[in-house]
Design a protein around this motif. Structure first.
Motif, PDB file in Angstrom:
ATOM      1  N   VAL A  32     -41.698  -9.960 -50.599  1.00 61.74           N
ATOM      2  CA  VAL A  32     -42.395 -11.241 -50.426  1.00 61.74           C
ATOM      3  C   VAL A  32     -43.853 -11.074 -50.825  1.00 61.74           C
ATOM      4  O   VAL A  32     -44.476 -10.042 -50.554  1.00 61.74           O
ATOM      5  N   GLY A  33     -44.397 -12.098 -51.474  1.00 62.48           N
ATOM      6  CA  GLY A  33     -45.814 -12.146 -51.781  1.00 62.48           C
ATOM      7  C   GLY A  33     -46.505 -13.070 -50.799  1.00 62.48           C
ATOM      8  O   GLY A  33     -46.054 -14.193 -50.579  1.00 62.48           O
ATOM      9  N   ILE A  34     -47.592 -12.593 -50.205  1.00 60.52           N
ATOM     10  CA  ILE A  34     -48.307 -13.356 -49.183  1.00 60.52           C
ATOM     11  C   ILE A  34     -49.687 -13.696 -49.728  1.00 60.52           C
ATOM     12  O   ILE A  34     -50.546 -12.820 -49.889  1.00 60.52           O
ATOM     13  N   GLY A  35     -49.912 -14.983 -50.014  1.00 62.37           N
ATOM     14  CA  GLY A  35     -51.194 -15.444 -50.501  1.00 62.37           C
ATOM     15  C   GLY A  35     -52.097 -15.781 -49.331  1.00 62.37           C
ATOM     16  O   GLY A  35     -51.816 -16.718 -48.579  1.00 62.37           O
ATOM     17  N   LEU A  36     -53.168 -15.017 -49.155  1.00 58.81           N
ATOM     18  CA  LEU A  36     -54.057 -15.175 -48.011  1.00 58.81           C
ATOM     19  C   LEU A  36     -55.074 -16.280 -48.286  1.00 58.81           C
ATOM     20  O   LEU A  36     -55.833 -16.218 -49.257  1.00 58.81           O
ATOM     21  N   GLY A  37     -55.115 -17.271 -47.412  1.00 61.65           N
ATOM     22  CA  GLY A  37     -55.980 -18.420 -47.605  1.00 61.65           C
ATOM     23  C   GLY A  37     -57.456 -18.059 -47.636  1.00 61.65           C
ATOM     24  O   GLY A  37     -57.909 -17.141 -46.947  1.00 61.65           O
ATOM     25  N   SER A  38     -58.214 -18.815 -48.432  1.00 62.60           N
ATOM     26  CA  SER A  38     -59.658 -18.623 -48.569  1.00 62.60           C
ATOM     27  C   SER A  38     -60.201 -19.787 -49.383  1.00 62.60           C
ATOM     28  O   SER A  38     -59.489 -20.742 -49.679  1.00 62.60           O
ATOM     29  N   HIS A  39     -61.481 -19.669 -49.790  1.00 60.30           N
ATOM     30  CA  HIS A  39     -62.070 -20.682 -50.665  1.00 60.30           C
ATOM     31  C   HIS A  39     -61.694 -20.480 -52.125  1.00 60.30           C
ATOM     32  O   HIS A  39     -62.030 -21.309 -52.960  1.00 60.30           O
ATOM     33  N   ASP A  40     -61.014 -19.389 -52.442  1.00 56.23           N
ATOM     34  CA  ASP A  40     -60.785 -18.963 -53.820  1.00 56.23           C
ATOM     35  C   ASP A  40     -59.387 -19.371 -54.289  1.00 56.23           C
ATOM     36  O   ASP A  40     -58.393 -18.747 -53.917  1.00 56.23           O
ATOM     37  N   LEU A  41     -59.315 -20.391 -55.135  1.00 55.73           N
ATOM     38  CA  LEU A  41     -58.021 -20.855 -55.644  1.00 55.73           C
ATOM     39  C   LEU A  41     -57.382 -19.835 -56.581  1.00 55.73           C
ATOM     40  O   LEU A  41     -56.176 -19.908 -56.857  1.00 55.73           O
ATOM     41  N   GLY A  42     -58.160 -18.870 -57.038  1.00 57.74           N
ATOM     42  CA  GLY A  42     -57.595 -17.805 -57.857  1.00 57.74           C
ATOM     43  C   GLY A  42     -56.513 -17.020 -57.152  1.00 57.74           C
ATOM     44  O   GLY A  42     -55.645 -16.429 -57.800  1.00 57.74           O
ATOM     45  N   VAL A  43     -56.543 -17.008 -55.815  1.00 59.60           N
ATOM     46  CA  VAL A  43     -55.480 -16.334 -55.053  1.00 59.60           C
ATOM     47  C   VAL A  43     -54.143 -16.996 -55.352  1.00 59.60           C
ATOM     48  O   VAL A  43     -53.130 -16.321 -55.605  1.00 59.60           O
ATOM     49  N   MET A  55     -42.330 -10.269 -59.544  1.00 55.65           N
ATOM     50  CA  MET A  55     -42.794  -9.260 -58.598  1.00 55.65           C
ATOM     51  C   MET A  55     -42.271  -9.519 -57.192  1.00 55.65           C
ATOM     52  O   MET A  55     -42.230  -8.618 -56.354  1.00 55.65           O
ATOM     53  N   PHE A  56     -41.875 -10.763 -56.903  1.00 59.07           N
ATOM     54  CA  PHE A  56     -41.277 -11.111 -55.611  1.00 59.07           C
ATOM     55  C   PHE A  56     -40.523 -12.429 -55.769  1.00 59.07           C
ATOM     56  O   PHE A  56     -40.893 -13.271 -56.590  1.00 59.07           O
ATOM     57  N   PRO A  57     -39.456 -12.614 -54.972  1.00 57.88           N
ATOM     58  CA  PRO A  57     -38.667 -13.847 -55.063  1.00 57.88           C
ATOM     59  C   PRO A  57     -39.158 -14.948 -54.133  1.00 57.88           C
ATOM     60  O   PRO A  57     -38.691 -16.088 -54.226  1.00 57.88           O
ATOM     61  N   LEU A  58     -40.080 -14.600 -53.227  1.00 55.39           N
ATOM     62  CA  LEU A  58     -40.518 -15.552 -52.206  1.00 55.39           C
ATOM     63  C   LEU A  58     -42.020 -15.425 -51.999  1.00 55.39           C
ATOM     64  O   LEU A  58     -42.572 -14.315 -51.985  1.00 55.39           O
ATOM     65  N   ILE A  59     -42.673 -16.583 -51.830  1.00 57.88           N
ATOM     66  CA  ILE A  59     -44.107 -16.641 -51.563  1.00 57.88           C
ATOM     67  C   ILE A  59     -44.326 -17.256 -50.180  1.00 57.88           C
ATOM     68  O   ILE A  59     -43.673 -18.237 -49.821  1.00 57.88           O
ATOM     69  N   VAL A  60     -45.254 -16.684 -49.434  1.00 57.90           N
ATOM     70  CA  VAL A  60     -45.783 -17.346 -48.238  1.00 57.90           C
ATOM     71  C   VAL A  60     -47.272 -17.562 -48.473  1.00 57.90           C
ATOM     72  O   VAL A  60     -48.020 -16.597 -48.696  1.00 57.90           O
ATOM     73  N   PHE A  61     -47.705 -18.802 -48.446  1.00 58.39           N
ATOM     74  CA  PHE A  61     -49.129 -19.116 -48.444  1.00 58.39           C
ATOM     75  C   PHE A  61     -49.542 -19.366 -47.006  1.00 58.39           C
ATOM     76  O   PHE A  61     -48.906 -20.154 -46.295  1.00 58.39           O
ATOM     77  N   THR A  62     -50.603 -18.697 -46.569  1.00 56.83           N
ATOM     78  CA  THR A  62     -51.003 -18.760 -45.172  1.00 56.83           C
ATOM     79  C   THR A  62     -52.482 -19.075 -45.060  1.00 56.83           C
ATOM     80  O   THR A  62     -53.318 -18.440 -45.705  1.00 56.83           O
ATOM     81  N   GLY A  63     -52.815 -20.078 -44.239  1.00 60.99           N
ATOM     82  CA  GLY A  63     -54.213 -20.399 -44.002  1.00 60.99           C
ATOM     83  C   GLY A  63     -54.419 -21.837 -43.583  1.00 60.99           C
ATOM     84  O   GLY A  63     -53.821 -22.753 -44.162  1.00 60.99           O
ATOM     85  N   ALA A  64     -55.252 -22.028 -42.582  1.00 59.60           N
ATOM     86  CA  ALA A  64     -55.656 -23.367 -42.141  1.00 59.60           C
ATOM     87  C   ALA A  64     -56.959 -23.705 -42.845  1.00 59.60           C
ATOM     88  O   ALA A  64     -56.963 -23.977 -44.052  1.00 59.60           O
TER      89      ALA A  64
END
Length: 222
Positions: A32-43, A55-64
């Motif tokens: 799994v790929g985990i995209g860590l929330g921030s101000h940077d849309l490049g993530v 590189m992974f079959p599943l993405i989790v985007f995390t961040g309030a």
């Protein structure tokens, strides 16, 4: 007007922290790929790129939201990341969102909880944390503490320092974030939030000089 030019008298120290805070790990397939929330849309951009590279079959985007992201991402970091990834061709079925995390520890803990709710946690043995470049080492240390069962590697959109500063649009902000993330490498283990990682003397000296130069807005009380 905000500057995007790195002053030459600061360049050496900034480059030392920039290099140190990246893990320089080989990119390889994970569960799994985990995209860590921030101000940077490049993530989100790089997470989508890695997904297309299988590189992974599943993405989790995390961040309030944090104070630095509420204006840019009013519906929350994870929600905006998901929308951006969809625009880049990632299918909705391959994305989960975790919209409550407000720090990196939450990113890890709440992602684990989400994967458990989805009945996926037991099958996850490896993860890739996709973050801002200077967030890699801190994220790695936190993940090793809070999710020791998984193999973790870190990745970021591969931009040179000056190009990254230009993409953010504010050199002072980038330097302050670099200094703050570097300090967290030794502060977080002392608080029990992360594993200990080696900090070379050259990094400590570069950090101290940048603190003396006034880049203190992201520092924690030690």
């Amino acid at each position: 007007m905000l500057s995007t030019t790195l002053p030459e008298d600061l360049r050496s120290d900034v480059e030392i922290l920039w290099d140190y805070n990246q893990m320089h790990q080989d990119i390889r397939p994970v569960d799994v790929g985990i995209g860590l929330g921030s101000h940077d849309l490049g993530v989100a951009t790089y997470t989508a790129d890695l997904y297309r590279q299988r590189m992974f079959p599943l993405i989790v985007f995390t961040g309030a939201n944090a104070p630095t992201t509420i204006e840019r991402f009013p519906r929350g970091e994870a929600v905006h990341y998901r929308e951006h990834a969809l625009e880049l061709g990632v299918p909705a079925s391959s994305i989960l969102i975790e919209p409550k995390a407000t720090n990196t520890g939450d990113n890890i803990d709440f992602t684990r909880a989400l994967l458990s709710e989805q009945g996926l946690l037991e099958s996850i043995t490896s993860v890739m944390l996709i973050s801002r470049p200077y967030q890699q080492r801190r994220s790695y240390a936190i993940c090793r503490k809070r999710w020791p069962e998984v193999d973790v590697i870190c990745a970021s959109l591969p931009l040179p320092l000056d190009d990254y500063i230009a993409s953010i649009g504010d050199v002072d902000r980038v330097i302050n974030m670099l200094v703050g993330d570097t300090q967290r490498i030794w502060v977080y283990p002392a608080k029990g939030w992360a594993v200990d990682l080696d900090v070379p003397d050259v990094v400590h000296r570069a950090y101290a000089r940048l603190v003396d130069a006034g880049f203190t807005s992201r520092l924690l009380a030690e």
